[in-house]
Design an enzyme around this catalytic site. Structure first.
Site, PDB file in Angstrom:
ATOM      1  N   CYS A 112      35.121  57.194  40.622  1.00 48.38           N
ATOM      2  CA  CYS A 112      34.434  56.840  41.886  1.00 48.38           C
ATOM      3  C   CYS A 112      33.299  57.799  42.224  1.00 48.38           C
ATOM      4  O   CYS A 112      32.428  57.474  43.031  1.00 48.38           O
ATOM      5  CB  CYS A 112      35.424  56.812  43.034  1.00 48.38           C
ATOM      6  N   HIS A 252      31.433  57.415  49.534  1.00 49.70           N
ATOM      7  CA  HIS A 252      32.217  56.477  48.728  1.00 49.70           C
ATOM      8  C   HIS A 252      33.130  55.644  49.640  1.00 49.70           C
ATOM      9  O   HIS A 252      33.824  56.190  50.500  1.00 49.70           O
ATOM     10  CB  HIS A 252      33.046  57.263  47.719  1.00 49.70           C
ATOM     11  N   ASN A 282      36.820  48.869  47.349  1.00 51.87           N
ATOM     12  CA  ASN A 282      36.408  50.077  46.625  1.00 51.87           C
ATOM     13  C   ASN A 282      35.791  49.658  45.283  1.00 51.87           C
ATOM     14  O   ASN A 282      36.502  49.251  44.371  1.00 51.87           O
ATOM     15  CB  ASN A 282      37.646  50.952  46.410  1.00 51.87           C
TER      16      ASN A 282
HETATM   17  N1  ACO Z   1      50.498  44.766  51.615  1.00 56.55           N
HETATM   18  C1  ACO Z   1      51.605  44.937  52.354  1.00 56.55           C
HETATM   19  N2  ACO Z   1      52.359  46.037  52.308  1.00 56.55           N
HETATM   20  C2  ACO Z   1      51.997  47.009  51.468  1.00 56.55           C
HETATM   21  C3  ACO Z   1      50.848  46.900  50.654  1.00 56.55           C
HETATM   22  C4  ACO Z   1      50.091  45.723  50.748  1.00 56.55           C
HETATM   23  N3  ACO Z   1      48.987  45.500  50.019  1.00 56.55           N
HETATM   24  N4  ACO Z   1      50.732  48.019  49.924  1.00 56.55           N
HETATM   25  C5  ACO Z   1      51.750  48.824  50.267  1.00 56.55           C
HETATM   26  N5  ACO Z   1      52.524  48.210  51.191  1.00 56.55           N
HETATM   27  C6  ACO Z   1      53.730  48.717  51.821  1.00 56.55           C
HETATM   28  C7  ACO Z   1      54.485  49.624  50.878  1.00 56.55           C
HETATM   29  O1  ACO Z   1      55.322  48.868  50.038  1.00 56.55           O
HETATM   30  C8  ACO Z   1      55.227  50.501  51.814  1.00 56.55           C
HETATM   31  O2  ACO Z   1      56.380  49.813  52.258  1.00 56.55           O
HETATM   32  P1  ACO Z   1      57.805  50.493  52.108  1.00 56.55           P
HETATM   33  O3  ACO Z   1      57.715  51.738  52.940  1.00 56.55           O
HETATM   34  O4  ACO Z   1      58.703  49.449  52.651  1.00 56.55           O
HETATM   35  O5  ACO Z   1      57.945  50.777  50.650  1.00 56.55           O
HETATM   36  C9  ACO Z   1      54.303  50.634  53.017  1.00 56.55           C
HETATM   37  O6  ACO Z   1      53.369  49.535  52.914  1.00 56.55           O
HETATM   38  C10 ACO Z   1      53.543  51.940  53.049  1.00 56.55           C
HETATM   39  O7  ACO Z   1      53.018  52.190  51.739  1.00 56.55           O
HETATM   40  P2  ACO Z   1      52.124  53.444  51.465  1.00 56.55           P
HETATM   41  O8  ACO Z   1      51.639  53.422  50.051  1.00 56.55           O
HETATM   42  O9  ACO Z   1      52.825  54.674  51.940  1.00 56.55           O
HETATM   43  O10 ACO Z   1      50.897  53.140  52.440  1.00 56.55           O
HETATM   44  P3  ACO Z   1      49.763  54.070  52.978  1.00 56.55           P
HETATM   45  O11 ACO Z   1      49.736  54.026  54.445  1.00 56.55           O
HETATM   46  O12 ACO Z   1      49.726  55.395  52.289  1.00 56.55           O
HETATM   47  O13 ACO Z   1      48.472  53.263  52.493  1.00 56.55           O
HETATM   48  C11 ACO Z   1      46.845  53.297  50.763  1.00 56.55           C
HETATM   49  C12 ACO Z   1      48.287  53.015  51.137  1.00 56.55           C
HETATM   50  C13 ACO Z   1      45.968  52.335  51.518  1.00 56.55           C
HETATM   51  C14 ACO Z   1      46.701  53.064  49.268  1.00 56.55           C
HETATM   52  C15 ACO Z   1      46.486  54.746  51.135  1.00 56.55           C
HETATM   53  O14 ACO Z   1      47.444  55.630  50.658  1.00 56.55           O
HETATM   54  C16 ACO Z   1      45.151  55.144  50.559  1.00 56.55           C
HETATM   55  O15 ACO Z   1      44.138  54.615  50.914  1.00 56.55           O
HETATM   56  N6  ACO Z   1      45.111  56.159  49.683  1.00 56.55           N
HETATM   57  C17 ACO Z   1      43.913  56.558  49.048  1.00 56.55           C
HETATM   58  C18 ACO Z   1      43.824  55.846  47.774  1.00 56.55           C
HETATM   59  C19 ACO Z   1      42.472  55.378  47.446  1.00 56.55           C
HETATM   60  O16 ACO Z   1      41.611  55.187  48.255  1.00 56.55           O
HETATM   61  N7  ACO Z   1      42.287  55.169  46.170  1.00 56.55           N
HETATM   62  C20 ACO Z   1      41.076  54.697  45.695  1.00 56.55           C
HETATM   63  C21 ACO Z   1      40.434  55.583  44.714  1.00 56.55           C
HETATM   64  S1  ACO Z   1      40.504  57.251  45.117  1.00 56.55           S
HETATM   65  C22 ACO Z   1      39.296  57.507  46.043  1.00 56.55           C
HETATM   66  O17 ACO Z   1      38.397  56.805  45.893  1.00 56.55           O
HETATM   67  C23 ACO Z   1      39.345  58.553  47.047  1.00 56.55           C
END
Ligand code: ACO
Length: 325
Positions: A112, A252, A282
């Site tokens: 990224c 980004h 993204n």
């Molecule tokens: N739809 C519905 N529910 C979902 C989904 C979805 N698409 N995805 C996850 N969940 C659920 C999970 O199963 C979990 O449920 P559970 O507790 O019953 O198991 C709950 O939601 C919470 O899941 P988490 O992964 O803890 O959710 P979080 O609030 O951390 O959000 C996310 C996840 C959006 C991926 C966040 O962690 C994030 O944005 N991280 C950065 C990752 C990123 O941006 N990566 C891209 C490249 S890196 C970069 O560019 C910086």
């Protein structure tokens, strides 16, 4: 003397997929995706579409706005991790489509952060006197590398390409400073094995967990916020400018909450932070140049404005560029 972006362009796959469309085959909801990420839809590559073609379209648009042709270029540098081929490079594929020949064309693999890295590399070459006119491209198609049954990861990514023409010229405008960082010890927070298999959303082929993008979202979230805050402060220091004098941050587009958290920590108001993640998701290395192109189109950047670009991604890699527009 400075290296300055004189024109930009962007191009996307034909098909945009909404969160509601994802709800039809995945246990997710528009509400969850929007509230956790800010994403409403994303463009995804389809069978028969080629990312190199899309990157070439973005490049043609930037070249035409710069009043140039490929024959004017001294180099092509592409930030990407999505090439169809291990070799030739993606940059060589764009080069031949543009009809350029014999000039250096190469890729920079920083996930990224690819465009931030490519811009910094181009600027260094230009200051060294190697190139006067460079085409920079950021292009990725991470939707073809996800496991669509993994709702935690697949909903985040979209495909697309952005391009910029950089020119070395007299004057005080252009790149004031760049800073790049990597931390290989965090490689497993976001990774993809190089299997070469691509699977568009409409193809028969499905990736499974073993050959799809793997991500530790919550850990990544924290490091992304911290590292982008730090690198933004340090690049401003290096350029000798105050953060409050920055007119616009074009960062980004990984997650609306990451972008907002970085802005809050830097004390930057929302109007100084560009966001278009709602329509693109993204797009990895495509995200910064696509956002830059839209920001310019919307009149958010004016001559002599201080513009900051920043990103964090797989590697981990992160970095920032500070430009006087
Ligand atoms: N739809 C519905 N529910 C979902 C989904 C979805 N698409 N995805 C996850 N969940 C659920 C999970 O199963 C979990 O449920 P559970 O507790 O019953 O198991 C709950 O939601 C919470 O899941 P988490 O992964 O803890 O959710 P979080 O609030 O951390 O959000 C996310 C996840 C959006 C991926 C966040 O962690 C994030 O944005 N991280 C950065 C990752 C990123 O941006 N990566 C891209 C490249 S890196 C970069 O560019 C910086």
């Amino acid at each position: 003397m400075g290296s300055r972006i004189v024109a930009t362009g962007r191009a996307l796959p034909r098909t945009s997929v909404t969160n509601h469309e994802l709800e039809r085959f995945m246990e997710t909801s528009d509400e969850w995706i929007r509230s956790r990420t800010g994403i409403g839809c994303r463009y995804t590559l389809r069978s028969g579409e080629e990312l190199a073609e899309i990157a070439t379209e973005a490049s043609r648009s930037a070249l035409s706005r710069a009043g140039m042709t490929a024959a004017d270029l001294d180099a092509i540098i592409v930030g990407t991790v999505s090439s169809e081929f291990a070799f030739p490079s993606f940059a060589c594929q764009v080069q031949t489509r543009l009809g350029a020949d014999s000039i250096p064309a190469y890729d920079v693999a920083a996930a990224c952060s690819g465009f931030i890295y490519a811009l910094s590399v181009a600027d260094a070459h230009m200051r060294a006197g190697d190139f006067k006119k460079v085409l920079l491209v950021g292009a990725d198609a991470l939707s073809t590398f996800v496991d669509w049954s993994d709702r935690r990861t697949s909903v985040l990514f979209g495909d697309g390409a952005g391009a910029a023409v950089m020119v070395f010229e007299p004057g005080s405008r252009g790149v004031l400073a760049s800073l790049l960082h990597s931390s290989g010890k965090h490689w497993d927070l976001l990774s993809l094995r190089a299997t070469g298999v691509r699977a568009t959303l409409d193809s028969e082929i499905r990736r499974d967990g073993t050959d799809a993008i793997k991500m530790k979202g919550p850990e990544l979230f924290k490091i992304a916020v911290k590292s982008m805050e730090e690198v933004s402060r340090r690049v401003a220091e290096r350029a000798g400018i105050k953060l409050e004098d920055v007119s616009l941050v074009v960062g980004h587009q990984a997650n609306q909450r990451i972008i907002s958290a970085v802005a809050d920590r830097l004390g930057l108001p929302a109007e100084k932070v560009f966001m278009n993640i709602e329509r693109y998701g993204n797009t990895s290395a495509g995200s910064v140049p696509i956002a830059l192109d839209e920001a310019l189109e919307q009149g958010r950047i004016h001559d002599n404005d201080l513009v900051m670009l920043n990103a964090c991604g797989g590697g981990l890699t992160w970095g920032a560029n500070l430009l006087r527009w």
